[in-house]
Motif scaffolding. Structure first.
Motif, PDB file in Angstrom:
ATOM      1  N   ALA A  47      77.056  34.506 -11.627  1.00  0.00           N
ATOM      2  CA  ALA A  47      77.577  35.146 -10.409  1.00  0.00           C
ATOM      3  C   ALA A  47      79.031  34.769 -10.164  1.00  0.00           C
ATOM      4  O   ALA A  47      79.802  35.558  -9.610  1.00  0.00           O
ATOM      5  N   PHE A  48      79.428  33.562 -10.590  1.00  0.00           N
ATOM      6  CA  PHE A  48      80.809  33.121 -10.387  1.00  0.00           C
ATOM      7  C   PHE A  48      81.797  33.950 -11.203  1.00  0.00           C
ATOM      8  O   PHE A  48      82.977  34.007 -10.881  1.00  0.00           O
ATOM      9  N   GLU A  49      81.338  34.580 -12.281  1.00  0.00           N
ATOM     10  CA  GLU A  49      82.210  35.440 -13.092  1.00  0.00           C
ATOM     11  C   GLU A  49      82.373  36.811 -12.460  1.00  0.00           C
ATOM     12  O   GLU A  49      83.323  37.517 -12.731  1.00  0.00           O
ATOM     13  N   THR A  50      81.426  37.197 -11.617  1.00  0.00           N
ATOM     14  CA  THR A  50      81.447  38.513 -10.977  1.00  0.00           C
ATOM     15  C   THR A  50      82.188  38.501  -9.643  1.00  0.00           C
ATOM     16  O   THR A  50      82.874  39.458  -9.300  1.00  0.00           O
ATOM     17  N   LEU A  51      82.071  37.414  -8.892  1.00  0.00           N
ATOM     18  CA  LEU A  51      82.594  37.353  -7.528  1.00  0.00           C
ATOM     19  C   LEU A  51      83.252  35.997  -7.296  1.00  0.00           C
ATOM     20  O   LEU A  51      82.754  34.980  -7.777  1.00  0.00           O
ATOM     21  N   ASP A  52      84.350  35.985  -6.565  1.00  0.00           N
ATOM     22  CA  ASP A  52      85.045  34.742  -6.231  1.00  0.00           C
ATOM     23  C   ASP A  52      84.478  34.208  -4.915  1.00  0.00           C
ATOM     24  O   ASP A  52      84.693  34.798  -3.856  1.00  0.00           O
ATOM     25  N   PHE A  53      83.728  33.098  -4.990  1.00  0.00           N
ATOM     26  CA  PHE A  53      83.116  32.520  -3.804  1.00  0.00           C
ATOM     27  C   PHE A  53      82.890  31.034  -4.030  1.00  0.00           C
ATOM     28  O   PHE A  53      83.025  30.531  -5.147  1.00  0.00           O
ATOM     29  N   LEU A  54      82.554  30.338  -2.964  1.00  0.00           N
ATOM     30  CA  LEU A  54      82.190  28.926  -3.018  1.00  0.00           C
ATOM     31  C   LEU A  54      80.755  28.779  -2.549  1.00  0.00           C
ATOM     32  O   LEU A  54      80.285  29.557  -1.711  1.00  0.00           O
ATOM     33  N   THR A  55      80.068  27.769  -3.076  1.00  0.00           N
ATOM     34  CA  THR A  55      78.738  27.422  -2.578  1.00  0.00           C
ATOM     35  C   THR A  55      78.821  26.058  -1.915  1.00  0.00           C
ATOM     36  O   THR A  55      79.691  25.247  -2.244  1.00  0.00           O
ATOM     37  N   LEU A  56      77.920  25.804  -0.993  1.00  0.00           N
ATOM     38  CA  LEU A  56      77.807  24.498  -0.356  1.00  0.00           C
ATOM     39  C   LEU A  56      76.333  24.142  -0.295  1.00  0.00           C
ATOM     40  O   LEU A  56      75.524  24.915   0.213  1.00  0.00           O
ATOM     41  N   SER A  57      76.007  22.991  -0.861  1.00  0.00           N
ATOM     42  CA  SER A  57      74.687  22.407  -0.674  1.00  0.00           C
ATOM     43  C   SER A  57      74.919  20.924  -0.433  1.00  0.00           C
ATOM     44  O   SER A  57      75.898  20.351  -0.916  1.00  0.00           O
ATOM     45  N   PHE A  58      74.029  20.323   0.311  1.00  0.00           N
ATOM     46  CA  PHE A  58      74.242  18.917   0.644  1.00  0.00           C
ATOM     47  C   PHE A  58      73.944  17.996  -0.536  1.00  0.00           C
ATOM     48  O   PHE A  58      74.366  16.856  -0.554  1.00  0.00           O
ATOM     49  N   THR A  59      73.256  18.514  -1.561  1.00  0.00           N
ATOM     50  CA  THR A  59      73.003  17.702  -2.755  1.00  0.00           C
ATOM     51  C   THR A  59      74.134  17.813  -3.773  1.00  0.00           C
ATOM     52  O   THR A  59      74.460  16.842  -4.441  1.00  0.00           O
ATOM     53  N   ASP A  60      74.754  18.991  -3.891  1.00  0.00           N
ATOM     54  CA  ASP A  60      75.799  19.210  -4.899  1.00  0.00           C
ATOM     55  C   ASP A  60      77.194  19.355  -4.314  1.00  0.00           C
ATOM     56  O   ASP A  60      78.157  19.537  -5.061  1.00  0.00           O
ATOM     57  N   GLY A  61      77.355  19.337  -3.009  1.00  0.00           N
ATOM     58  CA  GLY A  61      78.669  19.475  -2.382  1.00  0.00           C
ATOM     59  C   GLY A  61      79.137  20.924  -2.384  1.00  0.00           C
ATOM     60  O   GLY A  61      78.342  21.854  -2.317  1.00  0.00           O
ATOM     61  N   ILE A  62      80.441  21.102  -2.501  1.00  0.00           N
ATOM     62  CA  ILE A  62      81.043  22.439  -2.537  1.00  0.00           C
ATOM     63  C   ILE A  62      81.422  22.734  -3.979  1.00  0.00           C
ATOM     64  O   ILE A  62      82.073  21.914  -4.638  1.00  0.00           O
TER      65      ILE A  62
END
Length: 161
Positions: A47-62
């Motif tokens: 999905a990161f190759e298709t769209l420019d976005f960030l994810t946030l989870s409390f286990t993996d950070g941003i």
């Protein structure tokens, strides 16, 4: 005086996140673009190759394509809706410490305020003001504030790795 207090209470209750009494759920995945939720479910990391976005989870950070912040300390306090996070962020060629305030914005969105981004935005705004002619100042658009909204992904069968 009593009417002013009631009016102030009503105004505060209409602000996003202010009426929320629970802290941010820490077992969810959040994204900066709501379309990313569907892409993550169907494409996973692709999905990161298709769209420019960030994810946030409390286990993996941003996490982003060429950016990430590792969370080192996550603090909450009973009766407070905000979460305080100490992080170290990295982008190509740089790393820096950051302090994040995470709070509820609305039912499915959280607001993340980065101290590093806020400081950079203020420095940029001051530089723009000092370079602008006096007549141009009224026409300038405001500088970024260091606040990013993340939308909760409720459709994921599991958190992507």
């Amino acid at each position: 005086m009593k009417a002013q207090l009631i009016l102030a209470g009503l105004l505060l209750s209409t602000l996003p996140g202010m009426a929320q009494t629970d802290p941010v759920p820490q077992d969810k995945l959040y994204v900066t673009d709501p379309a990313a939720c569907s892409l993550l479910e169907s494409q996973g990391v692709g999905a990161f190759e298709t769209l420019d976005f960030l994810t946030l989870s409390f286990t993996d950070g941003i996490q982003g394509m060429e950016f990430h912040c590792n969370f080192f300390d996550v603090k909450t306090r009973p009766g407070n809706t905000f979460t305080l996070v100490t992080a170290v962020c990295e982008a190509p060629g740089e790393s820096y410490p950051d302090l994040l305030s995470i709070g509820v914005y609305n039912d499915d969105t959280i607001q993340v305020t980065s101290m590093a981004d806020t400081s950079l935005a203020q420095i940029g705004a001051m530089a723009m003001q000092s370079e602008a002619a006096p007549t141009d100042q009224a026409e300038q658009t405001p500088a970024p504030t260091g606040i990013t909204l993340y939308h909760r992904c409720d459709n994921l069968s599991e958190l992507p790795r």
